[in-house]
Design an enzyme around this catalytic site. Structure first.
Site, short mmCIF file in Angstrom:
data_model
loop_
_atom_site.label_atom_id
_atom_site.label_comp_id
_atom_site.label_asym_id
_atom_site.label_seq_id
_atom_site.Cartn_x
_atom_site.Cartn_y
_atom_site.Cartn_z
CD GLU A 58 -2.97 -0.88 2.36
OE1 GLU A 58 -2.67 -0.06 3.27
OE2 GLU A 58 -4.02 -1.52 2.36
CG HIS A 83 -15.20 36.93 -3.61
ND1 HIS A 83 -14.78 37.90 -2.73
CD2 HIS A 83 -15.99 37.58 -4.49
CE1 HIS A 83 -15.28 39.07 -3.07
NE2 HIS A 83 -16.02 38.89 -4.15
CB SER A 116 -18.62 43.66 13.81
OG SER A 116 -19.20 44.93 14.07
N GLY A 132 -23.28 41.39 -10.88
CA GLY A 132 -22.91 41.36 -12.29
C GLY A 132 -23.98 41.87 -13.22
CG ASN A 183 -17.89 49.17 -8.77
OD1 ASN A 183 -17.24 50.16 -8.49
ND2 ASN A 183 -17.83 48.04 -8.06
#
Length: 1184
Positions: free
Chosen positions: A181, A843, A872, A372, A409
């Site tokens: 193995e 992401h 935070s 997008g 954007n």
């Protein structure tokens, strides 16, 4: 070099730094260890998969691009495509079993099931199957079936995850010795691919990271059998080395060719018979589907064990696959009361973090994101899925929906909100019934209109909807939704878009230039406030002893980052200036115009875009605006021409698609004038990205991206759509430099940072979004060191995230004194350790492959190193403000006087979108609308047309008459088209078409030639017949009176008469239509009148029959007048404007096209009319 130092340590060695001496490493594919702090680490060999049990829950992460495949799929790939002289004995010897399996058929397909001893195991990404008693060994087929009876479709627990065992794999049992193995694993890192080998494999392999031999194959290098033998097989018997070396090289080539990111075999068995692959685990780069589709086929990516694959998730995944936008959905707790609909990959993580921070982890129902620039229809489909899920089961406290997002954007917020508003209206009843309260926060192009529409729908539907814009901190609505913050009655409202672009002051003069220096005055470097000093002693947080031992991972001389190494060109510290010139790859006119408008308000002397490259058109000029003036920018077909003609260009902004980005980027790096490349595309295969990074390092080129919006240097230069539209540029003061530089992964969050920094400091000096992929072209540290060496930057903000170890380099840089400027840093993704199952964040790089990569660990390490770390994200702005105020108080920053920027005219199209102007349209249409997600015919979506099976007649009714006609009317129209389709080649229209076709003319020309013959004498009698018969009938003339009047006036009766057909030889077309009309029309007054006229005319001459034109004409009048869809005036108007002739034109066009195709198919030559068919009648010769 410190940037690569951690690569020298294996992922499991890194992870062990986080655990106490209670760690026990064992297992065929996995190992469990428990520290005294109660933190359990589960390590997949090679460190590619790790589950961190935290607060009693389990979480595993998989990168968005690197996706785990089933063992069956992995072995299928290996069996088909591995190329090695070492014979793999168990190729194609595996069978999948589910509850639906037909055992008789299975044994026919795999006869070895009946003759050999077998192994059976679940194939659902479960590790430690042997330890869990989930492997049946050395069984016959009956034994396998018995073994499966108590396991198949039964719920089982693996760690803390519960799931149903649905898929099993059966293989031949391979008898072998322990010494036969072996263990082999290949996995990807930024620098190359690592091959691990250990001569002792199997269940008791132990800690292979400490034991295994290893070598790294650099990008573009090949692995040789000699390398394998020398570096990996030192403890292997000589007689086995050749077989193993050949197999490992073949395995590595397979790994590369099929875009694996991880491939592990344990045990790999070598007997005297050959090679056997027993257990296998693998991941492939899903973004390489377009490259590997032929070999992969349709790959199914199984969900992690313990989380069912909901059909709604599959539906959204299908929408995502068909869209250029990004749509993600993961159901965490369908019974939860907190639901989210967040725009942006980074923002979606931040909202989840905040919900969990405020105690909502157990009630968080979903994770997801849309980004997008999805269309209205796509957003509607996404929103209705969320609303459908959240209104299936009531919650005693009601429910909240958080519609959040950063400042977009380029996405038109109002357009996407239209889709959400449609969904809310559709579900208003269930939403009120389930007591849903909606909180909205958004910014970006046209966000004011979007918020207004969202507020209006709340008022009209009675659903509590609270809307907030950029004046409100991004995550403030979470506190409001969860009851931690009061809901303001009248939140402050930012100025409208138009107010930024139109000079609203009394002073009509606009300064010609704005301030070009930094908001901070230059000071000696030793006056700059250093990073926060490390706190004395250990943190009271019990995690501290777990988190900070990683401080020893990253060491070395940080100066190496700034200089070239290995003969590579050094990279520039300053990427952009007021004189930077760029080439844009791709026909992205909107992005280019945004860059030029930014240049103008920054008072640049010249546009920053020198040229565009677009391979799909020839060289030409493209028109843009420079302030009030129109200018032309050259567009080239290839990069070579652009580089040759614009030597001043040093930046490439690539909007190339994920399929072409690699080739275009590699080509561009051949030109030494380029020192910065921004790659916008998302979904580039990781193997290609790593090659780009290697070439960029060699050439001294800084890569921003892939999967990025770009970056911005206020007052100087911006990449593409970075910073949003001009209103946000002005609101965030990006037209002049400030004192704060930032770097983030997320493009949307970078724009949010622009907003936060502009509200808490004197503004941004520079900002870069490095991109969300696992291997960004440049790293956090690359840019932090640039900012450290830039005099105008006084403080640095880093927005890190879960996944990777780049933030630890910042820690070490602070400790070593290489970074002396104040660093404010927060890593998003702290919620990951709280989820009970894997969540695919937006992401690709947002995944913790080891404990050190969690956001919690990195935030703690940064704080201990001396960075300013908020509690935070909610408090990020406050911390930035505090640090900035300290720098101002110490004199390191001297705020400068604000100078207003020049005003820029608004584009007409955008002004109209905002409702600021109006202009009469050049055209009007009322029959069709193609602007939305779906084509609409007269108000009816095309999907409904097919769903209702309206047919061609129904479509004609919608487009010609703007009515949905009765079914019999649609059938009549279709019958008319069929009977008028053709009448042989001898008629004038067909003749003309044939002559043109034989003259070599194209289809359109030939068809037009035939259509031009249609008139009163040929085919155009429908309208005339309808008018004559209608007028006579309406005036009360008897049929005989009508015939006599037409004779007296010397006019032909249109629709009466035929050259061939007669009362004795009837036209069957007329008979078919007449029978249908009589049977189905509610009334046939005009047809009856025409038939009475026919009786009179045929008594005089038998061929004066009511012909097909006449019958269609009068029957159509009956249809329009009696179907109930038209008024009398409307019916008469359609006859008057020539609608009926359209029936003949449309029908006969089919025949003309048929004649054209027939002549082409028969290859008939040029037609010349024979002389003997022409009577030449010339005048006799006249003498003088």
């Amino acid at each position: 070099m410190p940037t690569n130092r951690e690569a020298a340590l294996t992922p499991n060695q890194l992870a062990r730094l986080w655990c106490d001496d209670g760690v026990c490493w064992q297992g065929a594919h996995s190992a469990w260890g428990k520290s005294r702090l109660g933190v359990v680490v589960f390590s997949h060999r090679g460190g590619v998969l790790l589950t961190c049990c935290w607060r009693g829950l389990v979480r595993s992460s998989v990168a968005m691009s690197a996706k785990a495949i089933s063992e069956h799929t992995g072995k299928e790939f290996l069996s088909k495509y591995i190329c090695t002289s070492a014979g793999v004995q168990n190729r194609f010897r595996y069978a999948s079993v589910t509850a639906e399996t037909d055992w008789a058929r299975l044994t026919q397909e795999h006869p070895w099931l009946l003759t050999e001893k077998l192994v059976v195991k679940p194939d659902q990404l479960i590790k430690r199957r042997g330890k869990l008693g989930l492997v049946g060994i050395d069984l016959d087929l009956q034994g396998v079936q018995e073994w499966l009876k108590c396991r198949l479709m039964r719920e089982t627990t693996v760690g803390r995850a519960k799931g149903v065992l649905k898929n099993f794999l059966i293989e031949p049992f391979v008898a072998h010795k322990q010494e036969e193995e072996f263990y082999v694993c290949i996995y990807a890192t930024r620098e190359g691919d690592h091959v691990l080998f250990h001569h002792e494999g199997g269940v008791e392999v132990g800690d292979v990271d400490a034991k295994a031999q290893r070598l790294m194959v650099a990008i573009d290098d090949k692995l040789s059998e000699d390398q394998v033998t020398r570096q990996l097989l030192t403890h292997v018997p000589n007689e086995t080395k050749g077989i193993l070396a050949s197999f490992i090289v073949g395995l590595f080539n397979l790994y590369e060719d099929l875009y694996f990111t991880y491939l592990e075999i344990n045990p790999l068995v070598i007997t005297q018979d050959g090679v056997y692959i027993l257990d296998m685990a693998a991941k492939i780069d899903a973004t390489a589907d377009y490259i590997c589709k032929a070999k992969w086929g349709d790959v199914e990516f199984p969900p992690p064990f313990g989380r069912e694959a909901y059909p709604e998730e599959a539906y959204i995944a299908d929408l995502d696959a068909k869209s250029g936008a990004s749509l993600k959905l993961t159901l965490l707790n369908p019974r939860g009361r907190i639901w989210t609909m967040v725009a942006g990959g980074g923002a979606s993580v931040v909202y989840s973090d905040t919900i969990c921070d405020l105690g909502g982890v157990d009630e968080l129902a979903n994770y997801g994101e849309y980004s997008g620039a999805p269309s209205e229809q796509q957003t509607y489909d996404y929103a209705k899925t969320i609303l459908s899920l959240m209104t299936r089961e009531k919650h005693p406290e009601g429910k909240v929906l958080i519609i959040g997002g950063s400042i977009a954007n380029f996405t038109n917020v109002a357009a996407t909100f239209k889709g959400i508003v449609r969904a809310i209206k559709d579900y208003q009843g269930p939403l009120k019934e389930h007591e849903v309260t909606i909180f909205v926060r958004r910014g970006g192009p046209n966000y004011q209109e979007g918020l207004r529409v969202m507020g209006e729908v709340g008022k009209t539907t009675g659903i509590p909807i609270h809307v907030f814009g950029t004046e409100t901190h991004m995550t403030a609505i979470v506190g409001m939704a969860l009851g931690h913050k009061p809901i303001p009655n009248q939140p402050p409202v930012d100025a409208h878009t138009a107010n930024f672009l139109l000079n609203s002051s009394n002073n009509v003069m606009t300064p010609a230039t704005t301030r070009t220096a930094s908001f901070s005055e230059a000071r000696p470097s030793n006056d700059i406030t250093s990073a926060k000093k490390c706190k004395a002693g250990l943190s009271a947080d019990p995690l501290h002893s777990l988190l900070w031992p990683l401080k020893n991972v990253v060491t070395g001389d940080w100066k190496e980052v700034q200089v070239s190494s290995g003969g590579n060109r050094a990279k520039a510290t300053t990427l952009f200036s007021k004189h930077t010139k760029a080439v844009v790859w791709g026909m992205q006119t909107r992005a280019v115009q945004g860059m030029l408008d930014f240049d103008y308000v920054c008072s640049r002397d010249e546009p920053s875009v020198a040229a565009m490259v677009y391979p799909f058109t020839g060289d030409h000029k493209q028109k843009f605006y420079w302030g009030h003036k129109e200018i032309l920018l050259p567009v080239y077909k290839n990069m070579a021409d652009a580089m040759k003609k614009h030597p001043e260009v040093d930046v490439l902004i690539s909007f190339a698609s994920l399929r072409s980005a690699f080739d275009s980027t590699m080509e561009t790096m051949q030109y030494p004038q380029i020192h910065t490349i921004a790659i916008i595309a998302e979904g580039i295969p990781e193997a290609q990205t790593r090659k780009i990074i290697k070439k960029a390092d060699e050439k001294g080129v800084t890569i921003i991206g892939p999967a990025t919006v770009g970056g911005i240097k206020p007052g100087c230069f911006k990449i593409g759509n970075t910073g949003g539209m001009l209103d946000n540029i002005l609101a965030s003061k990006l037209y002049r430099p400030g004192s704060v530089a930032y770097v983030s992964r997320s493009g949307g969050m970078s724009n949010e940072l622009n907003n936060i920094i502009s509200r808490t400091t004197d503004g941004a000096y520079e900002g870069v979004a490095i991109g969300g992929d696992r291997y960004p072209g440049s790293t956090f540290m690359d840019h932090v060191l640039r900012y450290q060496d830039t005099a105008g930057v006084k403080m640095i903000v880093v927005l890190g995230e879960i996944g990777g170890t780049e933030e630890y380099k910042i820690c070490q840089g602070i400790k070593d004194g290489r970074i002396t400027k104040p660093v404010v840093c927060w890593c998003i993704g702290t919620c990951a350790t709280m989820f009970a199952s894997e969540v695919q964040f937006g992401h690709a790089g947002a995944c913790a492959n080891q404990a050190s990569e969690t956001a919690v660990a990195k935030n703690q390490a940064l704080s201990d190193a001396g960075a300013y770390v908020p509690k935070s994200f909610d408090e990020l702005g406050n911390v930035i403000r505090t640090v900035y105020d300290e720098l101002v108080a110490s004199g390191n920053i001297v705020p400068a006087l604000e100078v207003p920027p020049p005003t820029v005219p608004m584009d007409y199209s955008w002004a109209r979108e905002l409702g600021l102007i109006r202009k009469p349209a050049s055209f009007m249409t009322s029959i069709c609308d193609e602007r939305g997600q779906e084509l609409i015919y007269a108000g009816m979506p095309i999907t409904e047309v097919f769903k209702e099976e309206m047919g061609l007649g129904g479509v004609l009714g919608l487009l010609w008459f703007q009515r949905r006609l009765p079914r019999y009317a649609c059938q009549f129209i279709e019958m008319c088209l069929m009977v008028t389709a053709d009448h042989g080649p001898a008629v004038s229209g067909a003749h003309n078409t044939i002559v043109c076709a034989r003259a070599g003319k194209d289809l359109i020309s030939s068809l037009t030639s035939g259509l031009l013959t249609i008139g009163d004498r040929f085919g155009g009698a429908l309208d005339a017949a309808a008018k004559q018969f209608s007028k006579s009938f309406d005036s009360g003339l008897l049929p005989m009176e009508f015939v006599n009047k037409m004779k007296k006036d010397g006019k032909l009766i249109m629709g009466i008469g035929h050259r061939i057909k007669s009362i004795n030889n009837p036209d069957m077309r007329v008979q078919i239509l007449k029978d249908f009309v009589k049977q189905h029309f509610p009334s046939t007054h005009l047809l009856d009148y025409a038939l009475d006229v026919e009786k009179i005319t045929t008594s005089k001459k038998p061929n004066l029959i009511l012909n097909v034109d006449g019958l269609i004409g009068v029957a159509f009048v009956d249809l329009l007048r009696t179907c109930g869809g038209f008024t009398r005036d409307e019916a008469d108007e359609f006859v008057e404007i020539g609608a009926l002739n359209g029936i003949f034109v449309l029908g006969r066009s089919m025949g003309f096209i048929g004649h054209y195709l027939d002549q082409k198919r028969l290859k008939q030559g040029l037609y010349r009319h024979p002389w003997d068919d022409i009577s030449y009648v010339l005048p006799e010769h006249m003498s003088m």
